[in-house]
Design a protein around this motif. Structure first.
Motif, mmCIF file in Angstrom:
data_model
loop_
_atom_site.group_PDB
_atom_site.id
_atom_site.type_symbol
_atom_site.label_atom_id
_atom_site.label_comp_id
_atom_site.label_asym_id
_atom_site.label_seq_id
_atom_site.Cartn_x
_atom_site.Cartn_y
_atom_site.Cartn_z
ATOM 1 N N GLN A 38 0.831 -1.204 0.000
ATOM 2 C CA GLN A 38 0.000 0.000 0.000
ATOM 3 C C GLN A 38 0.866 1.256 0.000
ATOM 4 O O GLN A 38 0.567 2.215 -0.710
ATOM 5 C CB GLN A 38 -0.943 -0.004 1.200
ATOM 6 C CG GLN A 38 -2.047 -1.022 1.085
ATOM 7 C CD GLN A 38 -2.832 -1.183 2.373
ATOM 8 O OE1 GLN A 38 -2.342 -0.889 3.472
ATOM 9 N NE2 GLN A 38 -4.052 -1.682 2.254
ATOM 10 N N GLU A 41 2.243 1.727 -3.447
ATOM 11 C CA GLU A 41 1.223 2.231 -4.363
ATOM 12 C C GLU A 41 0.959 3.718 -4.129
ATOM 13 O O GLU A 41 0.826 4.488 -5.077
ATOM 14 C CB GLU A 41 -0.072 1.439 -4.230
ATOM 15 C CG GLU A 41 -1.115 1.908 -5.232
ATOM 16 C CD GLU A 41 -2.382 1.074 -5.236
ATOM 17 O OE1 GLU A 41 -3.430 1.640 -5.594
ATOM 18 O OE2 GLU A 41 -2.328 -0.121 -4.879
ATOM 19 N N ARG A 45 1.554 6.612 -6.880
ATOM 20 C CA ARG A 45 0.465 7.529 -7.249
ATOM 21 C C ARG A 45 0.876 8.993 -7.043
ATOM 22 O O ARG A 45 0.526 9.859 -7.829
ATOM 23 C CB ARG A 45 -0.798 7.213 -6.446
ATOM 24 C CG ARG A 45 -1.429 5.924 -6.879
ATOM 25 C CD ARG A 45 -2.833 5.712 -6.376
ATOM 26 N NE ARG A 45 -3.314 4.442 -6.893
ATOM 27 C CZ ARG A 45 -3.706 4.237 -8.139
ATOM 28 N NH1 ARG A 45 -3.707 5.231 -8.989
ATOM 29 N NH2 ARG A 45 -4.096 3.057 -8.548
ATOM 30 N N VAL A 93 -5.951 9.355 -11.143
ATOM 31 C CA VAL A 93 -4.884 8.644 -10.423
ATOM 32 C C VAL A 93 -5.055 8.800 -8.911
ATOM 33 O O VAL A 93 -4.881 7.837 -8.160
ATOM 34 C CB VAL A 93 -3.494 9.152 -10.879
ATOM 35 C CG1 VAL A 93 -2.394 8.715 -9.932
ATOM 36 C CG2 VAL A 93 -3.197 8.670 -12.288
ATOM 37 N N ARG A 97 -8.381 5.664 -8.738
ATOM 38 C CA ARG A 97 -7.432 4.586 -8.452
ATOM 39 C C ARG A 97 -7.853 3.233 -9.021
ATOM 40 O O ARG A 97 -7.832 2.216 -8.342
ATOM 41 C CB ARG A 97 -7.197 4.474 -6.943
ATOM 42 C CG ARG A 97 -6.656 5.742 -6.331
ATOM 43 C CD ARG A 97 -6.290 5.598 -4.878
ATOM 44 N NE ARG A 97 -7.287 4.973 -4.052
ATOM 45 C CZ ARG A 97 -8.120 5.608 -3.251
ATOM 46 N NH1 ARG A 97 -8.076 6.910 -3.154
ATOM 47 N NH2 ARG A 97 -8.981 4.944 -2.524
ATOM 48 N N ARG A 98 -8.228 3.231 -10.299
ATOM 49 C CA ARG A 98 -8.614 2.002 -10.989
ATOM 50 C C ARG A 98 -7.714 1.796 -12.205
ATOM 51 O O ARG A 98 -7.076 2.722 -12.688
ATOM 52 C CB ARG A 98 -10.072 2.070 -11.477
ATOM 53 C CG ARG A 98 -11.102 2.271 -10.406
ATOM 54 C CD ARG A 98 -11.345 0.985 -9.622
ATOM 55 N NE ARG A 98 -12.473 1.071 -8.739
ATOM 56 C CZ ARG A 98 -12.444 1.567 -7.515
ATOM 57 N NH1 ARG A 98 -11.337 2.073 -7.032
ATOM 58 N NH2 ARG A 98 -13.518 1.582 -6.771
ATOM 59 N N ASP A 102 -5.714 4.594 -14.502
ATOM 60 C CA ASP A 102 -4.252 4.568 -14.568
ATOM 61 C C ASP A 102 -3.782 4.381 -16.008
ATOM 62 O O ASP A 102 -2.782 4.966 -16.427
ATOM 63 C CB ASP A 102 -3.692 3.461 -13.671
ATOM 64 C CG ASP A 102 -3.918 3.740 -12.196
ATOM 65 O OD1 ASP A 102 -4.260 4.886 -11.841
ATOM 66 O OD2 ASP A 102 -3.754 2.801 -11.389
ATOM 67 N N LEU A 159 2.369 0.989 -11.677
ATOM 68 C CA LEU A 159 1.006 0.785 -11.176
ATOM 69 C C LEU A 159 0.228 -0.179 -12.067
ATOM 70 O O LEU A 159 -0.505 -1.044 -11.569
ATOM 71 C CB LEU A 159 0.261 2.117 -11.079
ATOM 72 C CG LEU A 159 0.614 2.997 -9.891
ATOM 73 C CD1 LEU A 159 0.004 4.381 -10.046
ATOM 74 C CD2 LEU A 159 0.166 2.348 -8.596
ATOM 75 N N HIS A 163 -1.501 -3.725 -11.090
ATOM 76 C CA HIS A 163 -2.894 -4.104 -11.382
ATOM 77 C C HIS A 163 -2.942 -5.461 -12.082
ATOM 78 O O HIS A 163 -3.743 -6.324 -11.726
ATOM 79 C CB HIS A 163 -3.556 -3.076 -12.302
ATOM 80 C CG HIS A 163 -3.994 -1.819 -11.641
ATOM 81 N ND1 HIS A 163 -4.989 -1.765 -10.696
ATOM 82 C CD2 HIS A 163 -3.595 -0.538 -11.828
ATOM 83 C CE1 HIS A 163 -5.176 -0.518 -10.313
ATOM 84 N NE2 HIS A 163 -4.337 0.252 -10.984
#
Length: 174
Positions: A38, A41, A45, A93, A97-98, A102, A159, A163
């Motif tokens: 986390q 990430e 971001r 972003v 946050r999907r 991104d 990122l 994913h």
């Protein structure tokens, strides 16, 4: 002190038995790994959003200067469009946050950098409604934008890989 036979700790918080060599290997517990993921990430971001915000700010700042370079569409208008696309990418972003957001942000950053480098090093000429965009020099704003777009593209690539790894991990049999 009495030894407890049962425990109220979840399985991932229980300590491995010290005499079992297969579980005594030092490895981060799942919550710690999750926190690390986390944090990574969040950092990615922040780098992506910062790069895209700089991209947007520079393009919006320079737009008026490029209004004189025109065909059907002025270069200033193209700069405003790039600035708006980059601002939307920042919002996606940071707030959405999907994967799709991104991917969009990556396309803005990588596409902007590709266009900047293309028109810096290649005289493409006017294309349809677009004016002659070739500018074969480096100056501070262009250098800052190129660096910001590169930072954003690298962070967004990481990122997107994250994913994809999560998706593959979820769909593995077993």
């Amino acid at each position: 002190m009495r030894a407890r036979t049962g425990t109220s700790r979840p399985a991932h918080h229980q300590r491995p038995h010290r005499t079992d060599p297969t579980t005594a290997v030092a490895s981060p517990s799942p919550p710690r790994t999750l926190r690390r993921r986390q944090a990574t990430e969040v950092a990615l971001r922040l780098f992506a959003a910062a790069g895209l915000a700089v991209d947007a700010a520079v393009h919006l700042h320079l737009a008026e200067r490029y209004d004189r370079v025109t065909a059907t569409v002025s270069e200033g208008t193209l700069f405003r469009v790039e600035g708006a696309l980059a601002l939307l990418a920042v919002a996606l972003v940071v707030l959405w946050r999907r994967f799709a957001g991104d991917l969009y942000a990556w396309a803005v950053a990588a596409g902007g950098l590709a266009a900047l480098l293309l028109y810096r090093y290649v005289d493409v000429g006017a294309l349809g409604p677009l004016p002659e965009l070739n500018e074969p020099v480096w100056f501070t704003e262009k250098t800052v934008t190129a660096c910001a777009q590169a930072v954003a593209a690298v962070a967004l690539t990481a990122l997107l890989v994250t994913h994809l790894r999560r998706r593959v991990g979820r769909h593995r049999p077993g």
